[in-house]
Design an enzyme around this catalytic site. Structure first.
Site, PDB file in Angstrom:
ATOM      1  N   ASP A 115      -2.298  -7.655  -9.342  1.00  0.00           N
ATOM      2  CA  ASP A 115      -1.894  -8.106 -10.324  1.00  0.00           C
ATOM      3  C   ASP A 115      -1.574  -6.553 -11.700  1.00  0.00           C
ATOM      4  O   ASP A 115      -2.040  -5.840 -11.621  1.00  0.00           O
ATOM      5  CB  ASP A 115      -2.774  -8.874 -11.151  1.00  0.00           C
TER       6      ASP A 115
ATOM      7  N   GLU B  41       2.551  -7.014  -7.955  1.00  0.00           N
ATOM      8  CA  GLU B  41       2.719  -8.243  -8.284  1.00  0.00           C
ATOM      9  C   GLU B  41       3.151  -7.521 -10.044  1.00  0.00           C
ATOM     10  O   GLU B  41       2.475  -7.543 -10.529  1.00  0.00           O
ATOM     11  CB  GLU B  41       1.464  -8.685  -8.867  1.00  0.00           C
TER      12      GLU B  41
END
Lengths: 661, 661
Positions: B381, B410
């Site tokens: 993330d 990401e």
């Protein structure tokens, strides 16, 4: 993959760099070097970056701040003020003050500033004041830090003080670089003198410059040198002036048997009188050479000597250093061959010799000899047939002593080989120009040279002819062809040269059809040239060289732009520098008159699409009023195959008169 | 500038190389790596070159010979047979035997061969025989050398023996490399397993997979996992499964106040129950996780965990390691902000911490914990908000132990930042695909990704939606939009994924007009999904995944070619691998039927312009006979907005029947 570093800034794709930094980019003294790099950090913090640079020999780095351009690309500039080698790199860091300042401005706009925000800023500014302690700005920073922390003062006033531009400027000068990233590797710039970029060469065979029927001498050349100077050249290039071998000497038109009076090929270097540091007795003495050199200097000409590292069988090295040559099994020296052809008058040097140290030093010695005689420009014959590492070493060593040396690479070979030589240190290079005739070819080639990677390291020198190259275009095109090629060479490239007087006297007969060799070439025999022939191109050459000297746009290659025309025989291009704009239209067909319409890029020319502008043909001193991109041109190669226009923008004076710049 | 070297060969521009060799290029196990380089020497001697390569840990280099391509460019290939890191470089040398052989052939043709020519060759071959002395070819070489020197035999016979191809082959195997040049630096290749290039991801929130009104658990997911497997996915990606913070917990639709039963945001990681290595009690236990993992494996699914390196205020690290967080002057921890916005439920980690060693090791520990639990795929993330050097270190360290790990980056941020993360070691990357809607945008972006520099290091993973991204295209386009984006993602990119069941159930209501957030997003609340809804896209997703598995062309990105159409709403492209050719036509307008004509590049498709070929629509199992570049297409988005064709070339059998491959 360094462990636990807190250096968060990344630096990528630094330019200029050549071959991943293996070689220096090239510039001219006084140039502004524009350095760019991608600089960014993780997250959303502001970053800052400097270009760091130094001259060779300096220990401290100088700095200039970089500015963001777009998309994480940053740019900074510095001026190279000296000839020689410069180093540079990029340093970047997270700029906590700039991040904080940006956040503070947003919080002020949203009216949510808190005391702790100001406290953080005060701390950053205080730290900078400490770093600035020997600078006049220390006081401003200390005072600002104190004000920020002074809760008796209204918060609005303290916020405005924190955001003051002079505080930001002072903070930029004393940043916290304790966690900065310095890009590795460091890159280099080689800085040459102006003549490396802007020169006009004239090549002549001294032996043809005597009185008719005589072997010309260096003194004859000195006596007639005003002829060359008056045409406006600044480099006088002499083919080898050394003793010429007798063994297997070639006769006229490259015949295998030379007669007793045949002078031989100047590139078959060496005889009993000496080798690469001797002067051919029929040309004169070292004293004559010095006088010629001095006379040239008086006339604004520099002498370029030809350095051809190969030996006639009579060269002293053949007996003194047989180990510098390759041998056949029978013990004889291997002459040059291109099977089944043999070149028995020339022995190549063997760079796989068992004594590379001795060979390399001897070759360096040749340069050093002539440098000691005041020669600073060398045209190197076939450098691509000598080992590449040798050139990098010898040019590097010589330029370390004499940074204003210029080396012209005479390599007509495959493109990557030619580019490699330029990377290794050659200052200028011969090119494929002689064989690029059509508009498409010229656009493609010039775009590669001026916009592609070579622009950083390869300086073209355009020659419409050489003693080895009489192109079919010149053979078949008559006068128009010569003028066309002259204008193209002298305006497309800031370095150009001609082999004269063959060029200005439009010598165009090949040894045989299909050959690019001259009939009765000076390479093999003495010629006598009728310099004052009425049809000589000397006057137009002189005019072209005058125009080049008057127009800075023609003294560089960086802003060459091609403009479309609707007739593929009409090549149109512009060059620009500062206020100077030159626009050239050339009829490439040496036989027929062509006309057509230009499609000018007006923005590139800096002219207003809504107003007329003047194009002033400098070749024939005629002026035309043009407007917009589409203008009619007609060129008759038998009269003048080219326009060389100065673009003159209209200026309105205070007295309401218009005039053209 | 090495002095007096006799290494004459130059090696330039070796590919593949990323950022001048700073980073490895990426390949998949079994791939053929094509290495190219410019290789040349001075003069006219022949050169030869090898690719040298080795796996990490090997001490000896393996070699493959390179072949000339064009213009001094050489090419060699080797296969990467293992997952992990490989090194390679290029070695080149002057090939005196090849030079001699070429010259001998020319002299033979001109009938000018001399004894000394053969003597030179005999010497070269004798030396090679010495180098070959432990090889079977030594005898051939010795015999040939002896024959060449045997003056009793006719010269023609000896010349033919010298020119024999098997002699050349043997000589190539035992060359004289004593003066070879080995290119420096050495370059690297990172080799991943197949799934790094070919994968289909399904993202789900386990808490929504329980019975209606219940907090779903990992066991619920395990029970219903055949639903995901039957659609043909191979990666099951779970948002963070760790304890969720209580302090400043967000309520439904990102409201600032959470009710007592609101489940919170899974990315606000950490509570009294633990941090990044704990499992949220409401989801189950580590045992439940292991069962889910095993059930997934049974169904051919791998679990990908979400690694989000940030902490809720209740994370154990906040009290155990306050030095890993930035603090404000009042001693409180600095929450994330984007002034004037504040994110008080999340504390970012401070990579400028005074204890980077401790922080980096702890973060590595999180990965190691889950790797020990059998997890090999991590979706990371916001990696761009953590220090870049950390990623290079941690991925490098982890892959050294477990080379088959896969990391998906990401990072939805600026392009250079996204590319940097891929260079640092991320296996796959999220992209801008979600926002590339028009044909022009898709062509530009895919060309950059598949033909530009990123092709060497950046593996796209295309997501039509994510929990954070409900695009306007999906909001406004209804069913046709979903199918279009599915087909584009799954056929343009070999890695793709969807956030389900929101995707297959065509969830399309934004939190408010202009927002890309879902209304009642699972990020903040539990949803219940009606998986068996009759209009679900599950059947078409299943068909797409089947097609991808059956067609190797769709399992890679390297031969994506766009073909023009005369209707800019119709995007046409092909992919190819081996005999497999897929041709896709997509109607990008989700509302209207469009028709138009293709302009196929028939050579790229491998079809004969003079014969019909079959295009077999794999989505609906319909076949069409096409011929030539121009073929009519019509697509109604309400029926099926795309053709996914297998191109079937006509083959004539021996029995004179035609059939299509």
């Amino acid at each position: 993959m360094s462990f636990a570093t807190t250096r968060r800034v990344v630096i990528e794709d630094v330019t200029p760099r050549v071959d991943d930094g293996r070689f220096p980019a090239k510039r001219i003294v006084g140039d502004v070097v524009t350095v760019e790099a991608d600089v960014f950090a993780d997250g959303h913090d502001a970053v800052a970056a400097d270009v760091r640079y130094q001259r060779r020999g300096e220990t401290a780095w100088r700095r200039v701040p970089m500015e963001p351009v777009v998309n994480d690309r940053w740019r900074g500039e510095f001026t190279v003020t000296d000839i020689g080698r410069f180093s540079f790199t990029v340093e970047g860091w997270v700029d906590h003050f700039a991040t904080w300042r940006l956040g503070l401005a947003k919080k002020r706009d949203a009216d949510v500033v808190e005391e702790s925000d100001l406290e953080i800023g005060a701390g950053l500014i205080e730290d900078a004041a400490e770093r600035a302690k020997n600078d006049t700005r220390a006081e401003l920073l200390s005072a600002t830090a104190a004000l920020l922390g002074d809760r008796r003062r209204p918060i609005e006033i303290r916020v405005e003080a924190a955001l003051a531009p002079e505080v930001a400027d002072a903070m930029r000068l004393f940043p916290d670089r304790s966690r900065s990233t310095v890009h590795d590797p460091i890159y280099e710039i080689w800085v040459d003198r102006e003549r490396a970029r802007f020169s006009a060469w004239y090549e002549l065979f001294p032996r043809s410059w005597g009185d008719e029927g005589e072997h010309g001498t260096l003194s004859d050349v000195a006596d007639r040198l005003d002829y060359v100077a008056e045409m406006g050249f600044d480099v006088l290039y002499l083919p080898p002036i050394h003793p010429i071998g007798r063994t297997n000497r070639k006769g006229p038109n490259n015949s295998l048997e030379a007669g007793p009076d045949d002078p031989g090929v100047p590139w078959a270097i060496g005889g009993p009188e000496g080798g690469h540091t001797a002067i051919h007795p029929q040309l004169g003495t070292i004293e004559d050479f010095r006088k010629l050199r001095d006379r040239a200097a008086e006339l604004g000409l520099e002498i370029a000597l030809d350095v051809a590292f190969q030996c006639s069988p009579d060269h002293p090295w053949v007996t003194e250093h047989p180990e510098w040559f390759a041998h056949r099994p029978d013990g004889t020296i291997q002459y040059a061959e291109n099977p089944p052809k043999r070149y028995e008058d020339i022995y190549p040097l063997d760079f796989e010799t068992s004594d590379p140290e001795g060979l390399w030093e001897a070759l360096r010695g040749v340069f050093e000899f002539w440098i000691a005689e005041g020669v600073k420009i060398f045209r190197v014959d076939n450098p691509h047939t000598k080992a590449f590492p040798f050139w990098e070493w010898v040019i590097g060593e010589l330029k370390r002593q004499e940074p204003d040396l210029i080396f012209l690479s005479e390599a007509f070979t495959r493109p990557k080989v030619m580019y490699r030589l330029a990377k290794l240190g050659f200052t200028q290079s011969y090119t494929y120009f002689a064989w690029r005739n059509t508009a498409w070819e010229l656009r493609e080639y010039l775009t590669e040279l001026t916009q592609g990677e070579p622009a950083e390291f390869f300086r073209p020198n355009f020659w419409p002819n050489t003693p080895d190259i009489l192109t079919e275009y010149l053979q078949t095109g008559s006068r128009g062809a010569f003028v066309t090629r002259l204008v193209l060479a002298a305006t497309l490239s800031s370095n150009y040269g001609i082999y004269g007087p063959a060029f200005e006297l439009m010598e165009s007969t090949p040894r045989h059809p299909g050959s690019e060799e001259y009939l009765d070439s000076e390479k093999y025999q003495i010629r006598h040239w009728e310099l004052d022939r009425p049809d000589s191109l000397a006057p137009i050459i002189r005019r072209i060289n005058e125009i080049r000297r008057e127009h800075p746009a023609l003294q560089r290659m960086d802003r060459l732009v091609f403009h479309p025309t609707d007739n593929e025989q009409l090549l149109c291009y512009s060059k620009q520098h500062g206020d100077d704009t030159i626009l050239v239209v050339v009829n490439l067909d040496p036989t027929h008159t062509h006309s057509g319409w230009t499609s000018l890029d007006l923005a590139e020319l800096g002219v207003d699409p809504d107003h007329q502008f003047q194009v002033h043909d400098l070749l024939v001193d005629r002026r035309y009023l043009w407007q917009g991109p589409h203008n009619f041109v007609q060129l008759d190669p038998h009269l003048m195959p080219a326009h060389v226009f100065a673009v003159r923008r209209r200026v309105r004076t205070e007295e309401d008169f218009d005039y053209y710049l």
